[in-house]
Design a protein around this motif. Structure first.
Motif, PDB file in Angstrom:
ATOM      1  N   LEU A  81       0.833  -1.210   0.000  1.00  0.00           N
ATOM      2  CA  LEU A  81       0.000   0.000   0.000  1.00  0.00           C
ATOM      3  C   LEU A  81       0.865   1.256   0.000  1.00  0.00           C
ATOM      4  CD1 LEU A  81      -2.811  -1.052   2.514  1.00  0.00           C
ATOM      5  CD2 LEU A  81      -3.045  -0.726   0.045  1.00  0.00           C
ATOM      6  N   ALA A  82       1.969   1.226   0.743  1.00  0.00           N
ATOM      7  CA  ALA A  82       2.865   2.383   0.771  1.00  0.00           C
ATOM      8  C   ALA A  82       3.487   2.626  -0.602  1.00  0.00           C
ATOM      9  CB  ALA A  82       3.953   2.167   1.824  1.00  0.00           C
ATOM     10  N   VAL A  83       3.826   1.550  -1.305  1.00  0.00           N
ATOM     11  CA  VAL A  83       4.389   1.695  -2.653  1.00  0.00           C
ATOM     12  C   VAL A  83       3.369   2.329  -3.590  1.00  0.00           C
ATOM     13  CG1 VAL A  83       5.199   0.403  -4.666  1.00  0.00           C
ATOM     14  CG2 VAL A  83       6.050  -0.184  -2.392  1.00  0.00           C
ATOM     15  N   CYS A  84       2.102   1.982  -3.418  1.00  0.00           N
ATOM     16  CA  CYS A  84       1.050   2.501  -4.308  1.00  0.00           C
ATOM     17  C   CYS A  84       0.770   3.986  -4.091  1.00  0.00           C
ATOM     18  CB  CYS A  84      -0.237   1.709  -4.108  1.00  0.00           C
ATOM     19  SG  CYS A  84      -0.117   0.007  -4.717  1.00  0.00           S
ATOM     20  N   VAL A  85       1.282   4.561  -3.016  1.00  0.00           N
ATOM     21  CA  VAL A  85       1.151   6.006  -2.825  1.00  0.00           C
ATOM     22  C   VAL A  85       1.953   6.748  -3.897  1.00  0.00           C
ATOM     23  CG1 VAL A  85       1.698   7.922  -1.262  1.00  0.00           C
ATOM     24  CG2 VAL A  85       0.674   5.832  -0.359  1.00  0.00           C
ATOM     25  N   GLY A  86       3.041   6.138  -4.364  1.00  0.00           N
ATOM     26  CA  GLY A  86       3.903   6.791  -5.349  1.00  0.00           C
ATOM     27  C   GLY A  86       3.202   7.167  -6.643  1.00  0.00           C
ATOM     28  N   PRO A  87       2.510   6.217  -7.327  1.00  0.00           N
ATOM     29  CA  PRO A  87       1.805   6.592  -8.559  1.00  0.00           C
ATOM     30  C   PRO A  87       0.733   7.652  -8.342  1.00  0.00           C
ATOM     31  CG  PRO A  87       2.042   4.208  -8.411  1.00  0.00           C
ATOM     32  CD  PRO A  87       2.490   4.772  -7.107  1.00  0.00           C
ATOM     33  N   ASP A  88       0.015   7.582  -7.212  1.00  0.00           N
ATOM     34  CA  ASP A  88      -0.989   8.603  -6.909  1.00  0.00           C
ATOM     35  C   ASP A  88      -0.345   9.988  -6.838  1.00  0.00           C
ATOM     36  OD1 ASP A  88      -2.988   6.708  -6.750  1.00  0.00           O
ATOM     37  OD2 ASP A  88      -2.803   6.446  -4.591  1.00  0.00           O
ATOM     38  N   THR A  89       0.768  10.064  -6.138  1.00  0.00           N
ATOM     39  CA  THR A  89       1.457  11.341  -5.981  1.00  0.00           C
ATOM     40  C   THR A  89       1.999  11.837  -7.316  1.00  0.00           C
ATOM     41  OG1 THR A  89       2.078  10.742  -3.716  1.00  0.00           O
ATOM     42  CG2 THR A  89       3.311  12.530  -4.758  1.00  0.00           C
ATOM     43  N   LEU A  90       2.596  10.935  -8.096  1.00  0.00           N
ATOM     44  CA  LEU A  90       3.165  11.320  -9.391  1.00  0.00           C
ATOM     45  C   LEU A  90       2.108  11.932 -10.302  1.00  0.00           C
ATOM     46  CD1 LEU A  90       5.380  11.321 -11.579  1.00  0.00           C
ATOM     47  CD2 LEU A  90       4.704   8.959 -12.108  1.00  0.00           C
ATOM     48  N   VAL A  91       0.981  11.245 -10.451  1.00  0.00           N
ATOM     49  CA  VAL A  91      -0.072  11.730 -11.340  1.00  0.00           C
ATOM     50  C   VAL A  91      -0.677  13.019 -10.801  1.00  0.00           C
ATOM     51  CG1 VAL A  91      -2.350  11.217 -12.303  1.00  0.00           C
ATOM     52  CG2 VAL A  91      -0.583   9.440 -12.244  1.00  0.00           C
ATOM     53  N   GLY A  92      -0.945  13.070  -9.498  1.00  0.00           N
ATOM     54  CA  GLY A  92      -1.557  14.253  -8.920  1.00  0.00           C
ATOM     55  C   GLY A  92      -0.691  15.490  -9.043  1.00  0.00           C
ATOM     56  N   VAL A  93       0.574  15.365  -8.678  1.00  0.00           N
ATOM     57  CA  VAL A  93       1.478  16.522  -8.735  1.00  0.00           C
ATOM     58  C   VAL A  93       1.711  16.960 -10.179  1.00  0.00           C
ATOM     59  CG1 VAL A  93       3.827  17.290  -8.247  1.00  0.00           C
ATOM     60  CG2 VAL A  93       2.581  15.962  -6.541  1.00  0.00           C
ATOM     61  N   THR A  94       1.818  15.996 -11.102  1.00  0.00           N
ATOM     62  CA  THR A  94       2.022  16.352 -12.511  1.00  0.00           C
ATOM     63  C   THR A  94       0.847  17.154 -13.052  1.00  0.00           C
ATOM     64  OG1 THR A  94       3.365  14.367 -12.876  1.00  0.00           O
ATOM     65  CG2 THR A  94       2.436  15.436 -14.821  1.00  0.00           C
ATOM     66  N   LEU A  95      -0.368  16.705 -12.777  1.00  0.00           N
ATOM     67  CA  LEU A  95      -1.551  17.440 -13.236  1.00  0.00           C
ATOM     68  C   LEU A  95      -1.664  18.792 -12.536  1.00  0.00           C
ATOM     69  CD1 LEU A  95      -4.211  14.580 -13.371  1.00  0.00           C
ATOM     70  CD2 LEU A  95      -3.062  15.683 -15.303  1.00  0.00           C
ATOM     71  N   MET A  96      -1.297  18.849 -11.275  1.00  0.00           N
ATOM     72  CA  MET A  96      -1.405  20.081 -10.514  1.00  0.00           C
ATOM     73  C   MET A  96      -0.417  21.135 -11.003  1.00  0.00           C
ATOM     74  SD  MET A  96      -0.966  20.608  -6.389  1.00  0.00           S
ATOM     75  CE  MET A  96       0.789  20.211  -6.471  1.00  0.00           C
ATOM     76  N   MET A  97       0.783  20.717 -11.402  1.00  0.00           N
ATOM     77  CA  MET A  97       1.832  21.645 -11.796  1.00  0.00           C
ATOM     78  C   MET A  97       1.884  21.893 -13.304  1.00  0.00           C
ATOM     79  SD  MET A  97       3.098  22.424  -8.882  1.00  0.00           S
ATOM     80  CE  MET A  97       4.581  23.295  -9.382  1.00  0.00           C
ATOM     81  N   SER A  98       1.140  21.123 -14.077  1.00  0.00           N
ATOM     82  CA  SER A  98       1.232  21.234 -15.531  1.00  0.00           C
ATOM     83  C   SER A  98       0.666  22.559 -16.032  1.00  0.00           C
ATOM     84  CB  SER A  98       0.472  20.068 -16.183  1.00  0.00           C
ATOM     85  OG  SER A  98       0.484  20.210 -17.588  1.00  0.00           O
ATOM     86  N   SER A  99       1.312  23.102 -17.049  1.00  0.00           N
ATOM     87  CA  SER A  99       0.820  24.323 -17.698  1.00  0.00           C
ATOM     88  C   SER A  99       0.277  24.037 -19.096  1.00  0.00           C
ATOM     89  CB  SER A  99       1.966  25.346 -17.799  1.00  0.00           C
ATOM     90  OG  SER A  99       3.061  24.814 -18.542  1.00  0.00           O
ATOM     91  N   THR A 100       0.204  22.760 -19.443  1.00  0.00           N
ATOM     92  CA  THR A 100      -0.323  22.329 -20.740  1.00  0.00           C
ATOM     93  C   THR A 100      -1.631  21.585 -20.525  1.00  0.00           C
ATOM     94  OG1 THR A 100       1.909  22.090 -21.629  1.00  0.00           O
ATOM     95  CG2 THR A 100       0.125  20.968 -22.803  1.00  0.00           C
ATOM     96  N   VAL A 101      -2.656  21.956 -21.250  1.00  0.00           N
ATOM     97  CA  VAL A 101      -3.952  21.294 -21.134  1.00  0.00           C
ATOM     98  C   VAL A 101      -3.888  19.946 -21.853  1.00  0.00           C
ATOM     99  CG1 VAL A 101      -6.404  21.425 -21.673  1.00  0.00           C
ATOM    100  CG2 VAL A 101      -5.169  23.487 -20.975  1.00  0.00           C
ATOM    101  N   LEU A 102      -4.121  18.870 -21.120  1.00  0.00           N
ATOM    102  CA  LEU A 102      -4.020  17.528 -21.685  1.00  0.00           C
ATOM    103  C   LEU A 102      -5.322  17.057 -22.320  1.00  0.00           C
ATOM    104  CD1 LEU A 102      -1.972  15.769 -18.847  1.00  0.00           C
ATOM    105  CD2 LEU A 102      -1.129  16.776 -20.962  1.00  0.00           C
ATOM    106  N   ALA A 103      -6.452  17.593 -21.863  1.00  0.00           N
ATOM    107  CA  ALA A 103      -7.751  17.159 -22.389  1.00  0.00           C
ATOM    108  C   ALA A 103      -8.650  18.376 -22.593  1.00  0.00           C
ATOM    109  CB  ALA A 103      -8.390  16.152 -21.441  1.00  0.00           C
ATOM    110  N   PRO A 104      -8.465  19.124 -23.684  1.00  0.00           N
ATOM    111  CA  PRO A 104      -9.289  20.313 -23.920  1.00  0.00           C
ATOM    112  C   PRO A 104     -10.759  20.000 -24.176  1.00  0.00           C
ATOM    113  CG  PRO A 104      -7.887  19.828 -25.815  1.00  0.00           C
ATOM    114  CD  PRO A 104      -7.431  18.939 -24.716  1.00  0.00           C
ATOM    115  N   ALA A 105     -11.097  18.730 -24.425  1.00  0.00           N
ATOM    116  CA  ALA A 105     -12.484  18.365 -24.693  1.00  0.00           C
ATOM    117  C   ALA A 105     -13.385  18.615 -23.492  1.00  0.00           C
ATOM    118  CB  ALA A 105     -12.571  16.898 -25.107  1.00  0.00           C
ATOM    119  N   TYR A 106     -12.829  18.569 -22.294  1.00  0.00           N
ATOM    120  CA  TYR A 106     -13.638  18.844 -21.107  1.00  0.00           C
ATOM    121  C   TYR A 106     -14.236  20.248 -21.201  1.00  0.00           C
ATOM    122  CZ  TYR A 106     -12.081  14.702 -18.491  1.00  0.00           C
ATOM    123  OH  TYR A 106     -11.856  13.422 -18.068  1.00  0.00           O
TER     124      TYR A 106
END
Length: 331
Positions: free
Chosen positions: A199-224
């Motif tokens: 479970l502790a290892v699985c925190v890593g992917p959650d953090t990676l995806v969350g921080v990347t989306l939070m810090m990104s300046s490029t819109v990945l899905a403009p369809a929304y």
């Protein structure tokens, strides 16, 4: 379908209909209740908390498929992220705690029990439960469905959206099945220390995806944002979804770790070490995949050695007897 701004005020009264999903949910509820009633007719009890957990999981599926979440999840990245966390963590955990496999085992006949026992001991089932498969699957699902063009395709194709939800549910369920409860899965059960580590290892992917989306300046899905004329702009929506993923995903994993730690403390001293689990691994490696879970492997090995020694002794006596017969015949 595009949600109008006026619908935001009445979000709790906004519902849709998903015939296939709703039919599966109804069948799951009826099937679970039927097996519980069969147990009661036999005079056996089934914990109420497990029934509550099962129906709570199905209720979450109803919300995902039929409530306002089903509409806004295709127009707001933030709502999609809420649905994502429900489908990959909340619903699987509730279904695991309901223990449907154990219920089916207890409520079925000998033939079904034999099938379940054999499946639990064979390598395909064990491979599906292995962290070497479930953890990479979980990480790949998170990364590939959020940090690639998948979200754009999902927002414009309904069948991809439905497949994504099913993928979340399956990957989350396989991951949590041997980790967060006492469901009838592999033999021997995983030690609690190993469960906490996974479970502790699985925190890593959650953090990676969350921080990347939070810090990104490029819109990945403009369809929304293209599907509506109201609400936050695409980048703000995406960054907020990253915050939800980071805090929500890590928070849910931490909560599951607390639950597992509580089960560990309540289980007693016998479950605190890796000894029984490692002994089971040695037993399967030595005696094969159909070795039972009971007994110590050293005792079994000692019995096997004694049996071999007895065979050797019998063989030696038979050789001596044969030689004596041959000598007497020559004489």
């Amino acid at each position: 379908m595009s949600a109008e701004p006026s619908m935001l005020a009445g979000v709790l009264t906004t519902w849709t209909f998903s015939p296939v999903v709703d039919a599966v949910i109804v069948l799951a509820a009826i099937g679970y209740a039927a097996v519980v009633m069969r147990l009661r007719r036999r005079g056996e009890r089934w914990p109420v908390v497990r029934m509550v957990s099962w129906h709570a999981g199905l209720a979450c599926l109803v919300l995902v498929a039929n409530s306002a979440l089903a509409i806004y999840a295709r127009q707001l990245f933030t709502v999609h992220m809420v649905v994502h966390l429900m489908m990959i963590t909340v619903v699987p955990a509730l279904l695991v705690w309901a223990q449907p496999i154990r219920l089916l085992y207890r409520g079925s006949g000998r033939r079904t029990r034999t099938v379940i026992d054999r499946a639990r001991l064979r390598w395909p089932w064990r491979a599906l439960m292995s962290a070497r498969f479930t953890v990479p699957l979980y990480a790949a699902v998170l990364v590939l469905t959020h940090l690639t063009g998948f979200q754009q395709a999902m927002a414009t194709n309904m069948w991809i959206h439905d497949a994504e939800l099913l993928l979340y549910l399956v990957s989350g369920y396989l991951l949590l099945l041997p980790l967060v409860g006492d469901e009838l899965t592999v033999e021997p059960p995983w030690p609690y220390g190993l469960r906490l580590l996974v479970l502790a290892v699985c925190v890593g992917p959650d953090t990676l995806v969350g921080v990347t989306l939070m810090m990104s300046s490029t819109v990945l899905a403009p369809a929304y944002a293209a599907s509506r004329t109201w609400g936050p702009d695409a980048l703000t929506d995406q960054n907020t979804a990253g915050v939800i993923m980071w805090l929500g995903g890590d928070g849910l994993m931490m909560l599951l770790m607390v639950v597992v730690a509580g089960l560990w403390v309540r289980s007693g001293d016998s479950a605190r070490s890796f000894g029984p689990w490692l002994d089971g691994v040695r037993r399967r490696a030595t005696l094969g995949e159909f070795a039972s879970g009971g007994g110590d492997i050293d005792d079994e090995q000692a019995a096997l050695d004694a049996y071999n020694a007895r065979l050797a002794a019998l063989h030696g006596r038979s050789v001596r007897a044969r030689d004596e017969n041959e000598n007497s015949y020559r004489a």
